[in-house]
Every structure is written in C-alpha cells, then in structure tokens.
Write a protein that holds these residues in place. Structure first.
Motif, PDB file in Angstrom:
ATOM      1  N   LEU A 292       0.853  -1.184   0.000  1.00 56.66           N
ATOM      2  CA  LEU A 292       0.000   0.000   0.000  1.00 56.66           C
ATOM      3  C   LEU A 292       0.891   1.237   0.000  1.00 56.66           C
ATOM      4  CD1 LEU A 292      -2.745   1.456   0.336  1.00 56.66           C
ATOM      5  CD2 LEU A 292      -2.457   1.145   2.815  1.00 56.66           C
ATOM      6  N   VAL A 293       0.631   2.146  -0.911  1.00 59.37           N
ATOM      7  CA  VAL A 293       1.438   3.357  -1.009  1.00 59.37           C
ATOM      8  C   VAL A 293       0.529   4.535  -1.342  1.00 59.37           C
ATOM      9  CG1 VAL A 293       1.955   2.982  -3.456  1.00 59.37           C
ATOM     10  CG2 VAL A 293       3.525   4.345  -2.067  1.00 59.37           C
ATOM     11  N   GLN A 294       0.909   5.714  -0.881  1.00 63.11           N
ATOM     12  CA  GLN A 294       0.124   6.909  -1.177  1.00 63.11           C
ATOM     13  C   GLN A 294       0.409   7.392  -2.595  1.00 63.11           C
ATOM     14  OE1 GLN A 294       1.047   9.775   1.870  1.00 63.11           O
ATOM     15  NE2 GLN A 294      -0.438   8.886   3.293  1.00 63.11           N
ATOM     16  N   PRO A 295      -0.528   8.116  -3.192  1.00 64.72           N
ATOM     17  CA  PRO A 295      -0.277   8.712  -4.507  1.00 64.72           C
ATOM     18  C   PRO A 295       0.997   9.539  -4.491  1.00 64.72           C
ATOM     19  CG  PRO A 295      -2.594   8.901  -3.963  1.00 64.72           C
ATOM     20  CD  PRO A 295      -1.910   8.372  -2.728  1.00 64.72           C
ATOM     21  N   GLY A 296       1.792   9.400  -5.543  1.00 62.02           N
ATOM     22  CA  GLY A 296       3.078  10.070  -5.614  1.00 62.02           C
ATOM     23  C   GLY A 296       4.222   9.267  -5.037  1.00 62.02           C
ATOM     24  N   GLY A 297       3.913   8.176  -4.381  1.00 59.60           N
ATOM     25  CA  GLY A 297       4.938   7.334  -3.782  1.00 59.60           C
ATOM     26  C   GLY A 297       5.580   6.376  -4.761  1.00 59.60           C
ATOM     27  N   SER A 298       6.465   5.526  -4.231  1.00 62.75           N
ATOM     28  CA  SER A 298       7.231   4.589  -5.056  1.00 62.75           C
ATOM     29  C   SER A 298       7.202   3.190  -4.462  1.00 62.75           C
ATOM     30  CB  SER A 298       8.697   5.048  -5.156  1.00 62.75           C
ATOM     31  OG  SER A 298       8.809   6.315  -5.779  1.00 62.75           O
ATOM     32  N   LEU A 299       7.348   2.222  -5.338  1.00 58.74           N
ATOM     33  CA  LEU A 299       7.536   0.831  -4.961  1.00 58.74           C
ATOM     34  C   LEU A 299       8.494   0.196  -5.954  1.00 58.74           C
ATOM     35  CD1 LEU A 299       3.926  -0.510  -4.177  1.00 58.74           C
ATOM     36  CD2 LEU A 299       5.778  -0.246  -2.527  1.00 58.74           C
ATOM     37  N   ARG A 300       9.197  -0.826  -5.501  1.00 58.17           N
ATOM     38  CA  ARG A 300      10.009  -1.620  -6.424  1.00 58.17           C
ATOM     39  C   ARG A 300       9.550  -3.070  -6.333  1.00 58.17           C
ATOM     40  NH1 ARG A 300      16.486  -2.951  -6.844  1.00 58.17           N
ATOM     41  NH2 ARG A 300      15.994  -4.256  -5.026  1.00 58.17           N
ATOM     42  N   LEU A 301       9.088  -3.592  -7.441  1.00 59.56           N
ATOM     43  CA  LEU A 301       8.684  -4.985  -7.516  1.00 59.56           C
ATOM     44  C   LEU A 301       9.853  -5.835  -7.995  1.00 59.56           C
ATOM     45  CD1 LEU A 301       5.179  -4.649  -9.211  1.00 59.56           C
ATOM     46  CD2 LEU A 301       5.783  -4.436  -6.798  1.00 59.56           C
ATOM     47  N   SER A 302       9.892  -7.066  -7.491  1.00 54.94           N
ATOM     48  CA  SER A 302      10.914  -8.020  -7.912  1.00 54.94           C
ATOM     49  C   SER A 302      10.247  -9.246  -8.511  1.00 54.94           C
ATOM     50  CB  SER A 302      11.770  -8.449  -6.720  1.00 54.94           C
ATOM     51  OG  SER A 302      12.469  -7.362  -6.171  1.00 54.94           O
TER      52      SER A 302
END
Length: 123
Positions: free
Chosen positions: A11-21
């Motif tokens: 779960l991330v806020q708008p404008g945030g980042s995630l890295r999927l593997s």
C-alpha cells in the motif's frame, strides 16, 4: 521449467514509489524476455513493461512511460520494476511472465507466469 515469484507489492500513497521483484528459479533468466502485467478489479490484464534477453531493450505502456523503469540482474536471476509517482489507477495485481528472447506487451504470448503481488495506491 521457468518458475517466477513476484514480491514487493504493498500500500502506497499517490506520488509514492515501490520496487517490484520477479525472481526466477528452475532455469537461468538469461534467455528469457520478462514482462510485467497488471490487472485491476473488473478489468483485463494489461501489459505494463518488458525487457528483452538479447540486448536488454525495454518497452513500456504509454500509461507508465516516464514513471516506471524495468531492469534485470541476470546474476541474481531477477527482474525489477521500479514504480515512481504512483497514481490510484496503477492499483492492481502485478504479474511477471516469461517468453522467448524478444519482448511483447501481449498477454497471450507469455507462457510462464508468477502468482502476482498486490499494489494499492490510495491516500
């Protein structure tokens, strides 16, 4: 046989980042093009990005160009999807999939799929 496992969703806020593997096992990833797809509730699975095995060429859906970046680390047998400036419309289950050396964003051309990881973009 190529086996793929996704991780890194959340779960991330708008404008945030995630890295999927996308970690591969069973065979070396060197000879496979790897694509990332996503499926929002009630919608068809769509291609997001792909990286080829031959020269590392990358491809993106128009909706994520400039925000997402795909990369591969053959030494770790893993492909990554860096997602920046996330938007609520990026919400969905993200899957990685493998095929022959050349890239595509067409779901039906991929034969080996992971189980998916949930990405939710919400305030």
């Amino acid at each position: 046989q190529l086996q793929l496992v996704e991780s890194g969703g959340g779960l991330v806020q708008p404008g945030g980042s995630l890295r999927l593997s996308c970690a591969a096992s069973g065979v070396t990833l060197d000879y496979y093009a790897i694509g990332w797809f996503r499926q929002a509730p009630g919608k068809a699975r769509e291609g997001v990005s792909c990286v080829s095995s031959t020269d590392g060429s990358t491809y993106y859906a128009d909706s994520v160009k400039g925000r997402f970046a795909i990369s591969r680390d053959n030494g770790k047998n893993t492909v990554y999807l860096q997602m920046d400036n996330l938007k609520p419309e990026d919400t969905g289950v993200y899957y990685c999939a493998g095929r022959g050396s050349t890239c595509s964003l067409t779901r039906g051309l991929f034969g080996s799929w992971g189980q998916g990881t949930q990405v939710t973009v919400s305030s």
